[in-house]
Write a protein that holds these residues in place. Structure first.
Motif, PDB file in Angstrom:
ATOM      1  N   LEU A   1       0.813  -1.210   0.000  1.00 27.14           N
ATOM      2  CA  LEU A   1       0.000   0.000   0.000  1.00 27.14           C
ATOM      3  C   LEU A   1       0.854   1.270   0.000  1.00 27.14           C
ATOM      4  O   LEU A   1       0.495   2.261  -0.631  1.00 27.14           O
ATOM      5  CB  LEU A   1      -0.927   0.015   1.223  1.00 27.14           C
ATOM      6  N   CYS A   2       1.981   1.243   0.710  1.00 21.78           N
ATOM      7  CA  CYS A   2       2.807   2.445   0.862  1.00 21.78           C
ATOM      8  C   CYS A   2       3.942   2.529  -0.155  1.00 21.78           C
ATOM      9  O   CYS A   2       4.617   3.556  -0.223  1.00 21.78           O
ATOM     10  CB  CYS A   2       3.401   2.483   2.260  1.00 21.78           C
ATOM     11  N   ARG A   3       4.180   1.488  -0.912  1.00 22.07           N
ATOM     12  CA  ARG A   3       5.319   1.465  -1.827  1.00 22.07           C
ATOM     13  C   ARG A   3       5.278   2.567  -2.872  1.00 22.07           C
ATOM     14  O   ARG A   3       6.263   3.281  -3.059  1.00 22.07           O
ATOM     15  CB  ARG A   3       5.425   0.103  -2.511  1.00 22.07           C
ATOM     16  N   PRO A   4       4.166   2.794  -3.562  1.00 20.22           N
ATOM     17  CA  PRO A   4       4.210   3.816  -4.615  1.00 20.22           C
ATOM     18  C   PRO A   4       4.268   5.251  -4.101  1.00 20.22           C
ATOM     19  O   PRO A   4       4.718   6.143  -4.812  1.00 20.22           O
ATOM     20  CB  PRO A   4       2.930   3.583  -5.410  1.00 20.22           C
ATOM     21  N   ASN A   5       3.830   5.488  -2.849  1.00 21.30           N
ATOM     22  CA  ASN A   5       3.785   6.860  -2.371  1.00 21.30           C
ATOM     23  C   ASN A   5       3.785   6.865  -0.844  1.00 21.30           C
ATOM     24  O   ASN A   5       2.851   6.358  -0.231  1.00 21.30           O
ATOM     25  CB  ASN A   5       2.527   7.545  -2.899  1.00 21.30           C
ATOM     26  N   ASN A   6       4.839   7.402  -0.235  1.00 16.95           N
ATOM     27  CA  ASN A   6       4.872   7.587   1.205  1.00 16.95           C
ATOM     28  C   ASN A   6       5.741   8.794   1.534  1.00 16.95           C
ATOM     29  O   ASN A   6       6.384   9.367   0.660  1.00 16.95           O
ATOM     30  CB  ASN A   6       5.363   6.322   1.930  1.00 16.95           C
ATOM     31  N   ALA A   7       5.770   9.183   2.790  1.00 22.57           N
ATOM     32  CA  ALA A   7       6.466  10.400   3.205  1.00 22.57           C
ATOM     33  C   ALA A   7       7.974  10.291   3.062  1.00 22.57           C
ATOM     34  O   ALA A   7       8.656  11.302   2.930  1.00 22.57           O
ATOM     35  CB  ALA A   7       6.120  10.727   4.659  1.00 22.57           C
ATOM     36  N   TYR A   8       8.515   9.090   3.078  1.00 19.98           N
ATOM     37  CA  TYR A   8       9.961   8.903   3.007  1.00 19.98           C
ATOM     38  C   TYR A   8      10.477   8.722   1.579  1.00 19.98           C
ATOM     39  O   TYR A   8      11.677   8.724   1.360  1.00 19.98           O
ATOM     40  CB  TYR A   8      10.383   7.682   3.827  1.00 19.98           C
ATOM     41  N   LEU A   9       9.614   8.573   0.627  1.00 24.18           N
ATOM     42  CA  LEU A   9      10.005   8.281  -0.749  1.00 24.18           C
ATOM     43  C   LEU A   9      10.549   9.522  -1.451  1.00 24.18           C
ATOM     44  O   LEU A   9       9.966  10.605  -1.371  1.00 24.18           O
ATOM     45  CB  LEU A   9       8.804   7.738  -1.526  1.00 24.18           C
ATOM     46  N   VAL A  10      11.694   9.346  -2.115  1.00 22.60           N
ATOM     47  CA  VAL A  10      12.306  10.417  -2.904  1.00 22.60           C
ATOM     48  C   VAL A  10      12.486   9.875  -4.314  1.00 22.60           C
ATOM     49  O   VAL A  10      13.241   8.930  -4.526  1.00 22.60           O
ATOM     50  CB  VAL A  10      13.671  10.846  -2.328  1.00 22.60           C
ATOM     51  N   LYS A  11      11.781  10.466  -5.272  1.00 24.04           N
ATOM     52  CA  LYS A  11      11.861  10.009  -6.658  1.00 24.04           C
ATOM     53  C   LYS A  11      12.744  10.962  -7.450  1.00 24.04           C
ATOM     54  O   LYS A  11      12.634  12.172  -7.330  1.00 24.04           O
ATOM     55  CB  LYS A  11      10.474   9.961  -7.292  1.00 24.04           C
ATOM     56  N   ARG A  12      13.608  10.391  -8.280  1.00 23.81           N
ATOM     57  CA  ARG A  12      14.475  11.179  -9.138  1.00 23.81           C
ATOM     58  C   ARG A  12      14.258  10.767 -10.585  1.00 23.81           C
ATOM     59  O   ARG A  12      14.288   9.576 -10.903  1.00 23.81           O
ATOM     60  CB  ARG A  12      15.945  10.965  -8.774  1.00 23.81           C
ATOM     61  N   LYS A  13      14.047  11.756 -11.444  1.00 27.30           N
ATOM     62  CA  LYS A  13      13.886  11.450 -12.867  1.00 27.30           C
ATOM     63  C   LYS A  13      15.235  11.192 -13.512  1.00 27.30           C
ATOM     64  O   LYS A  13      15.343  10.428 -14.449  1.00 27.30           O
ATOM     65  CB  LYS A  13      13.163  12.590 -13.571  1.00 27.30           C
ATOM     66  N   SER A  14      16.273  11.843 -12.998  1.00 29.03           N
ATOM     67  CA  SER A  14      17.612  11.577 -13.518  1.00 29.03           C
ATOM     68  C   SER A  14      18.104  10.246 -12.956  1.00 29.03           C
ATOM     69  O   SER A  14      17.656   9.792 -11.911  1.00 29.03           O
ATOM     70  CB  SER A  14      18.564  12.696 -13.116  1.00 29.03           C
ATOM     71  N   GLY A  15      19.017   9.638 -13.659  1.00 29.87           N
ATOM     72  CA  GLY A  15      19.558   8.362 -13.196  1.00 29.87           C
ATOM     73  C   GLY A  15      18.609   7.207 -13.430  1.00 29.87           C
ATOM     74  O   GLY A  15      18.597   6.260 -12.644  1.00 29.87           O
ATOM     75  N   GLY A  16      17.794   7.287 -14.437  1.00 27.98           N
ATOM     76  CA  GLY A  16      16.904   6.174 -14.761  1.00 27.98           C
ATOM     77  C   GLY A  16      15.691   6.077 -13.855  1.00 27.98           C
ATOM     78  O   GLY A  16      15.130   5.000 -13.680  1.00 27.98           O
ATOM     79  N   GLY A  17      15.283   7.162 -13.242  1.00 19.87           N
ATOM     80  CA  GLY A  17      14.102   7.139 -12.383  1.00 19.87           C
ATOM     81  C   GLY A  17      14.354   6.454 -11.059  1.00 19.87           C
ATOM     82  O   GLY A  17      13.505   5.727 -10.555  1.00 19.87           O
ATOM     83  N   ALA A  18      15.520   6.661 -10.469  1.00 17.77           N
ATOM     84  CA  ALA A  18      15.877   6.013  -9.211  1.00 17.77           C
ATOM     85  C   ALA A  18      14.963   6.474  -8.086  1.00 17.77           C
ATOM     86  O   ALA A  18      14.508   7.620  -8.061  1.00 17.77           O
ATOM     87  CB  ALA A  18      17.326   6.318  -8.868  1.00 17.77           C
TER      88      ALA A  18
END
Length: 156
Positions: free
Chosen positions: A15-32
């Motif tokens: 439930l929390c994998r796609p979106n949570n308070a600790y998640l940091v998404k980067r578009k550079s670096g292959g979407g790390a």
């Protein structure tokens, strides 16, 4: 004896994998995707290292004067965030091997996950290395007879 929660940790992760308070998404670096979770030793967004999902999690944070703080998650108070952490601080004046041995011994004696011990020691080592003051680079020595003559001419 560990208390059971109403929801499994696998379901919480899904439930929390796609979106949570600790998640940091980067578009550079292959979407790390990275994690800012204090109980995540490698800062990778994965089920294995996620501290808020696992019932037994370990975190290492910097302390005052070059020390490190080992944070462990208690299984007894899973629904009480203020009471479900235990902190042990290792002073900065202790030698590195003593700190690392203390981290390994604490996690082993408390029956924490053995797969996180190496990551905890690596994190503590990186924190201690980053807290050391940088030394000034020494002046480069003049080598060779021609270089010494050229340096002597430029000085006066």
């Amino acid at each position: 004896m560990a208390h059971q929660t109403n929801v499994s940790s696998d379901l919480i992760w899904e439930l929390c994998r796609p979106n949570n308070a600790y998640l940091v998404k980067r578009k550079s670096g292959g979407g790390a995707q990275f994690s800012k979770d204090p109980l995540n030793l490698t800062n990778k967004h994965s089920r294995k290292y996620s501290g808020f999902v696992n019932s037994k999690a370990v975190g290492v944070l910097p302390a005052e004067k070059g020390g490190v703080t080992l944070i462990t998650k208690k299984t007894k108070h899973q629904n009480r965030p203020a009471a479900n952490r235990h902190e042990v601080t290792f002073a900065g004046n202790k030698s590195g091997p003593k700190v690392y041995k203390g981290i390994v011994n604490y996690t082993a004696k408390q029956n924490y996950r053995a797969d996180l011990r190496q990551e905890a020691v690596a994190r503590a080592s990186a924190i201690r290395e980053s807290s050391r003051p940088k030394q000034d680079t020494p002046e480069k020595k003049v080598r060779g007879a021609k270089a010494k003559k050229a340096a002597a001419v430029e000085e006066p």
